[in-house]
Design a protein around this motif. Structure first.
Motif, PDB file in Angstrom:
ATOM      1  N   LEU A  30       5.015   8.570  27.533  1.00 47.20           N
ATOM      2  CA  LEU A  30       3.800   8.950  27.005  1.00 47.20           C
ATOM      3  C   LEU A  30       2.860   8.962  28.121  1.00 47.20           C
ATOM      4  CD1 LEU A  30       3.665   7.475  23.539  1.00 47.20           C
ATOM      5  CD2 LEU A  30       3.564   9.812  24.065  1.00 47.20           C
ATOM      6  N   PRO A  31       1.734   9.848  28.309  1.00 50.25           N
ATOM      7  CA  PRO A  31       0.884   9.884  29.212  1.00 50.25           C
ATOM      8  C   PRO A  31       0.030   8.507  29.477  1.00 50.25           C
ATOM      9  CG  PRO A  31       0.753  11.903  28.333  1.00 50.25           C
ATOM     10  CD  PRO A  31       1.831  11.263  27.521  1.00 50.25           C
ATOM     11  N   GLY A  32       0.042   7.839  30.424  1.00 47.90           N
ATOM     12  CA  GLY A  32      -0.590   6.693  30.654  1.00 47.90           C
ATOM     13  C   GLY A  32      -0.224   5.412  29.968  1.00 47.90           C
ATOM     14  N   GLU A  39       9.905   4.139  21.813  1.00 51.03           N
ATOM     15  CA  GLU A  39      10.085   2.609  22.424  1.00 51.03           C
ATOM     16  C   GLU A  39       8.892   1.996  22.128  1.00 51.03           C
ATOM     17  OE1 GLU A  39      12.563   3.057  26.570  1.00 51.03           O
ATOM     18  OE2 GLU A  39      10.547   3.766  26.390  1.00 51.03           O
ATOM     19  N   ILE A  40       7.725   2.557  22.003  1.00 52.09           N
ATOM     20  CA  ILE A  40       6.330   1.714  21.913  1.00 52.09           C
ATOM     21  C   ILE A  40       6.638   0.819  20.452  1.00 52.09           C
ATOM     22  CG2 ILE A  40       5.188   3.307  23.171  1.00 52.09           C
ATOM     23  CD1 ILE A  40       3.727   4.189  21.082  1.00 52.09           C
ATOM     24  N   SER A  41       5.758  -0.206  20.629  1.00 49.56           N
ATOM     25  CA  SER A  41       5.571  -1.112  19.388  1.00 49.56           C
ATOM     26  C   SER A  41       4.842  -0.340  18.448  1.00 49.56           C
ATOM     27  CB  SER A  41       4.693  -2.420  19.574  1.00 49.56           C
ATOM     28  OG  SER A  41       4.662  -2.975  18.605  1.00 49.56           O
ATOM     29  N   LYS A  45      -1.872  -0.685  20.513  1.00 46.81           N
ATOM     30  CA  LYS A  45      -3.092   0.307  20.000  1.00 46.81           C
ATOM     31  C   LYS A  45      -2.535   1.695  20.654  1.00 46.81           C
ATOM     32  CE  LYS A  45      -6.339  -3.190  21.753  1.00 46.81           C
ATOM     33  NZ  LYS A  45      -7.421  -3.411  22.904  1.00 46.81           N
ATOM     34  N   THR A  46      -1.731   1.830  21.337  1.00 43.48           N
ATOM     35  CA  THR A  46      -1.159   3.356  21.405  1.00 43.48           C
ATOM     36  C   THR A  46      -0.629   3.619  20.204  1.00 43.48           C
ATOM     37  OG1 THR A  46      -0.830   3.092  23.735  1.00 43.48           O
ATOM     38  CG2 THR A  46       0.465   4.855  22.796  1.00 43.48           C
ATOM     39  N   TYR A  47       0.118   3.298  19.554  1.00 48.17           N
ATOM     40  CA  TYR A  47       0.792   3.918  18.371  1.00 48.17           C
ATOM     41  C   TYR A  47      -0.202   3.906  17.198  1.00 48.17           C
ATOM     42  CZ  TYR A  47       2.725   4.612  14.100  1.00 48.17           C
ATOM     43  OH  TYR A  47       3.399   5.219  12.834  1.00 48.17           O
ATOM     44  N   THR A 242       7.920   5.596  13.500  1.00 52.07           N
ATOM     45  CA  THR A 242       7.009   6.202  14.721  1.00 52.07           C
ATOM     46  C   THR A 242       7.060   7.305  15.229  1.00 52.07           C
ATOM     47  OG1 THR A 242       8.107   4.885  16.165  1.00 52.07           O
ATOM     48  CG2 THR A 242       6.533   3.707  15.280  1.00 52.07           C
ATOM     49  N   PHE A 243       8.419   7.885  15.297  1.00 53.33           N
ATOM     50  CA  PHE A 243       8.536   9.026  16.189  1.00 53.33           C
ATOM     51  C   PHE A 243       8.428  10.206  15.310  1.00 53.33           C
ATOM     52  CE2 PHE A 243      11.292  12.862  17.131  1.00 53.33           C
ATOM     53  CZ  PHE A 243      10.639  13.147  18.433  1.00 53.33           C
ATOM     54  N   GLY A 244       8.676   9.910  13.814  1.00 56.94           N
ATOM     55  CA  GLY A 244       8.345  11.090  12.854  1.00 56.94           C
ATOM     56  C   GLY A 244       7.040  11.272  12.503  1.00 56.94           C
ATOM     57  N   ILE A 245       6.099  10.157  12.595  1.00 53.88           N
ATOM     58  CA  ILE A 245       4.741  10.126  12.243  1.00 53.88           C
ATOM     59  C   ILE A 245       3.916  10.742  13.735  1.00 53.88           C
ATOM     60  CG2 ILE A 245       2.561   8.815  11.922  1.00 53.88           C
ATOM     61  CD1 ILE A 245       4.547   6.912  10.543  1.00 53.88           C
ATOM     62  N   TYR A 246       4.630  10.671  14.764  1.00 54.57           N
ATOM     63  CA  TYR A 246       4.079  11.141  15.955  1.00 54.57           C
ATOM     64  C   TYR A 246       4.089  12.981  15.811  1.00 54.57           C
ATOM     65  CZ  TYR A 246       4.819  13.225  21.021  1.00 54.57           C
ATOM     66  OH  TYR A 246       4.892  13.616  22.030  1.00 54.57           O
ATOM     67  N   ILE A 247       5.204  13.409  15.356  1.00 50.29           N
ATOM     68  CA  ILE A 247       5.619  14.675  15.254  1.00 50.29           C
ATOM     69  C   ILE A 247       4.565  15.289  14.180  1.00 50.29           C
ATOM     70  CG2 ILE A 247       7.285  16.567  14.516  1.00 50.29           C
ATOM     71  CD1 ILE A 247       7.846  15.337  17.191  1.00 50.29           C
ATOM     72  N   ILE A 248       4.452  14.557  13.156  1.00 49.78           N
ATOM     73  CA  ILE A 248       3.590  14.997  11.990  1.00 49.78           C
ATOM     74  C   ILE A 248       2.171  15.252  12.483  1.00 49.78           C
ATOM     75  CG2 ILE A 248       2.390  14.248   9.857  1.00 49.78           C
ATOM     76  CD1 ILE A 248       4.999  12.990   9.168  1.00 49.78           C
ATOM     77  N   LYS A 249       1.775  14.232  13.394  1.00 49.52           N
ATOM     78  CA  LYS A 249       0.563  14.273  14.394  1.00 49.52           C
ATOM     79  C   LYS A 249       0.323  15.727  15.064  1.00 49.52           C
ATOM     80  CE  LYS A 249      -0.695  12.982  18.363  1.00 49.52           C
ATOM     81  NZ  LYS A 249      -0.893  12.850  19.631  1.00 49.52           N
ATOM     82  N   LEU A 250       1.418  16.005  15.869  1.00 47.61           N
ATOM     83  CA  LEU A 250       1.580  17.278  16.517  1.00 47.61           C
ATOM     84  C   LEU A 250       1.489  18.584  15.598  1.00 47.61           C
ATOM     85  CD1 LEU A 250       4.369  16.404  19.501  1.00 47.61           C
ATOM     86  CD2 LEU A 250       1.831  15.950  19.203  1.00 47.61           C
ATOM     87  N   VAL A 251       2.109  18.246  14.450  1.00 45.16           N
ATOM     88  CA  VAL A 251       2.307  19.525  13.504  1.00 45.16           C
ATOM     89  C   VAL A 251       0.724  19.863  13.060  1.00 45.16           C
ATOM     90  CG1 VAL A 251       3.262  20.341  11.289  1.00 45.16           C
ATOM     91  CG2 VAL A 251       4.652  19.284  13.079  1.00 45.16           C
TER      92      VAL A 251
END
Length: 362
Positions: A30-32, A39-41, A45-47, A242-251
């Protein structure tokens, strides 16, 4: 493989190409951040920012009021078949269920394990070709909630306006048409939806619940089955997908970029109309399963004259780059699932193929 085929699968289903490309670009790191989203927890704060952005995207798209909680859970809609009655049926221990397809029957089966169920209406005698009419509903005024399935993927039958149930909490399994158009969340007590049709990958289920209903969740419930616990912990009682929720954010970002759900609804209606017109104009070569006023915009189900002809079409379609057209194993026939992310050009290509197939086999 450089070229993507047309994926008509009922789920896990097609995702927006823009979303896939953005996820691919940032998958390694992920940028930055210097770490992958994989992998992130979930306590970082990022997640947390991703988690909140996914919720905010849904709130913007659906105008979700502040007196509703947004939960990201696991176990899919199938676990919600149990969680809904376990949490919402007490203390009356009875509920109404409206049945117009296979998934509603599965929800009914689990609810019967918890309390007394009134089948408010069913169209099983009509082979689930339609949703019940308002006049057919026989509601118990003292029931805990009324449950219905907004779109039945197997039979291709959809409510185009939610049933009217007065002041009784309305509960909806919206797994296969969530976010296909704007709905009035205030009409519902609880909405749940597996993500793998219109929102993201499999492994996440969205629950939108009116906060006053959380008080029905009893302390005696197993912790992971308790809506109140999940709401108090912002869906972070255990490690979420976490990955699934990340994709929901993008959708949600993709949908907002299109102009929101009103614009998505226009596109969905156009896609479905093209395919249903092909069926209706075939002179009976293609026969739609659902009655016209109950047809799904998400799952177009139809048959040909014989199983042999259906198999031939599926085989030829697969070779031509159309995947997932075989109907559900329980009903057979064909099914084209054209969820939000399915492109208009893909429907146009399928219609051309179907018309050519009819010329060669009619």
């Amino acid at each position: 493989m450089e070229n993507r085929i047309y994926n008509f699968s009922a789920g896990p289903a097609v995702l927006p190409e823009e979303v896939l490309l953005e996820a691919q670009k940032d998958l390694f790191a992920l940028p930055g951040v210097g770490m992958s989203i994989l992998e992130i927890s979930h306590r970082s704060k990022t997640y947390d920012a991703i988690h909140q952005e996914a919720k905010e995207g849904l709130k913007k798209l659906l105008d979700i009021p502040d007196d509703y909680a947004i939960l990201f859970l696991q176990g899919g809609a199938s676990l919600q078949f149990s969680m809904v009655p376990l949490n919402l049926m007490p203390p009356k221990n009875k509920a109404d269920y409206i049945i117009h397809g296979s998934w509603g029957k599965k929800a009914l089966k689990e609810a019967k394990r918890v309390g007394t169920i009134n089948i408010a209406a069913t169209t099983e005698a009509d082979k689930f070709k339609r949703v019940p009419t308002q006049d057919e509903l026989k509601l118990d005024p003292d029931t805990s909630y009324v449950h219905f399935t907004s779109n039945e993927t197997i039979e291709g039958v959809q409510w185009h306006k939610e049933p009217e149930v007065g002041n009784i909490p309305l509960v909806c399994d919206a797994s296969s048409d969530m976010l296909h158009k704007k709905i009035d969340v205030k009409k519902y007590g609880l909405i749940y939806a597996g993500a793998q049709k219109n929102m993201g990958p499999s492994g996440v289920v969205l629950v939108i619940i009116r906060k006053d209903l959380l008080e029905r969740s009893q302390d005696s419930l197993h912790t992971m089955l308790n809506y109140k616990i999940h709401a108090e912990n912002d869906s972070l009682y255990n490690t979420p997908n976490t990955f699934g929720i990340y994709i929901i954010k993008l959708v949600t970002k993709w949908l907002l970029g299109l102009g929101g759900l009103d614009e998505m609804y226009k596109i969905n209606k156009k896609k479905a109309q093209l395919l249903y017109d092909c069926i209706d104009q075939s002179g009976g070569f293609y026969k739609g399963h659902a009655e016209k006023d109950s047809r799904s915009l998400m799952n177009v189900t139809f048959n040909l004259a014989t199983e042999e002809l259906e198999k031939k079409l599926i085989d030829e379609a697969t070779k031509a780059g159309f995947s997932g057209l075989k109907g559900h194993r329980s009903v057979g026939g064909l099914r084209a699932s054209i969820y939000n992310a399915f492109p208009l050009k893909g429907v146009e290509a399928l219609v051309d193929f179907m018309r050519d197939f009819q010329k060669r086999n009619g």
